[in-house]
Every structure is written in structure tokens, then in C-alpha cells.
Motif scaffolding. Structure first.
Motif, PDB file in Angstrom:
ATOM      1  N   THR A   1       0.911  -1.177   0.124  1.00 51.97           N
ATOM      2  CA  THR A   1       0.092  -0.093  -0.016  1.00 51.97           C
ATOM      3  C   THR A   1       0.878   1.084  -0.043  1.00 51.97           C
ATOM      4  N   SER A   2       2.091   1.124   0.776  1.00 53.68           N
ATOM      5  CA  SER A   2       2.735   2.408   0.855  1.00 53.68           C
ATOM      6  C   SER A   2       3.516   2.844  -0.250  1.00 53.68           C
ATOM      7  N   SER A   3       3.645   1.794  -1.440  1.00 52.52           N
ATOM      8  CA  SER A   3       4.683   1.771  -2.561  1.00 52.52           C
ATOM      9  C   SER A   3       3.619   2.673  -3.585  1.00 52.52           C
TER      10      SER A   3
ATOM     11  N   ILE B   1       0.954   4.674  -2.783  1.00 51.23           N
ATOM     12  CA  ILE B   1       0.771   5.866  -2.159  1.00 51.23           C
ATOM     13  C   ILE B   1       1.841   6.798  -2.753  1.00 51.23           C
ATOM     14  N   ASP B   2       2.838   6.241  -2.612  1.00 55.06           N
ATOM     15  CA  ASP B   2       4.398   6.644  -2.726  1.00 55.06           C
ATOM     16  C   ASP B   2       4.171   7.312  -4.333  1.00 55.06           C
ATOM     17  N   LEU B   3       4.019   6.226  -5.316  1.00 55.57           N
ATOM     18  CA  LEU B   3       3.663   6.598  -6.718  1.00 55.57           C
ATOM     19  C   LEU B   3       2.773   7.920  -6.970  1.00 55.57           C
TER      20      LEU B   3
ATOM     21  N   ARG C   1       2.016  10.271  -4.685  1.00 53.61           N
ATOM     22  CA  ARG C   1       2.575  11.309  -4.011  1.00 53.61           C
ATOM     23  C   ARG C   1       3.785  11.982  -4.981  1.00 53.61           C
ATOM     24  N   SER C   2       4.575  11.068  -5.567  1.00 57.21           N
ATOM     25  CA  SER C   2       5.693  11.640  -6.340  1.00 57.21           C
ATOM     26  C   SER C   2       5.063  12.044  -7.690  1.00 57.21           C
TER      27      SER C   2
ATOM     28  N   LYS D   1       4.057  10.172 -10.277  1.00 55.48           N
ATOM     29  CA  LYS D   1       4.288   9.181 -11.143  1.00 55.48           C
ATOM     30  C   LYS D   1       2.806   8.568 -11.533  1.00 55.48           C
TER      31      LYS D   1
END
Length: 51
Positions: free
Chosen positions: A2-4, A6-8, A10-11, A13
């Protein structure tokens, strides 16, 4: 995992804006929102505005 995801987002991408297919007022949720979600194959996400 899940965090990956969300990170995508946020960044920048992954852009989620194309997934918003409609915008409706909160007062129209029953009369319009549910009908759109259950009877349309084109709706992905409907944003509900309080004003």
C-alpha cells in the motif's frame, strides 16, 4: 505494498485525476450519484462536493 502505491501518487508518477469521471453536489447523491454508479459503465469515481 500500500505504501508503495501511495508513494507513486505522491511523487506524481501516477495521476489520479483521469479517474474522476463526475462531480456532484452532496444533495444529489441519492437522486443522481447512485444512479450513475449503478447504471453506467463509464463512471469510475464521482467526487461529492458539500457546496
Amino acid at each position: 505494498m500500500t505504501s508503495s502505491a501511495i508513494d507513486l501518487v505522491r511523487s506524481g508518477k501516477i495521476d489520479l485525476a483521469p479517474f474522476v469521471t463526475s462531480k456532484i453536489l452532496a444533495e444529489d447523491i441519492i437522486s443522481d450519484g447512485f444512479d450513475r454508479l449503478t447504471n453506467s459503465q463509464d463512471e469510475v469515481k464521482i467526487l461529492v462536493s458539500m457546496s
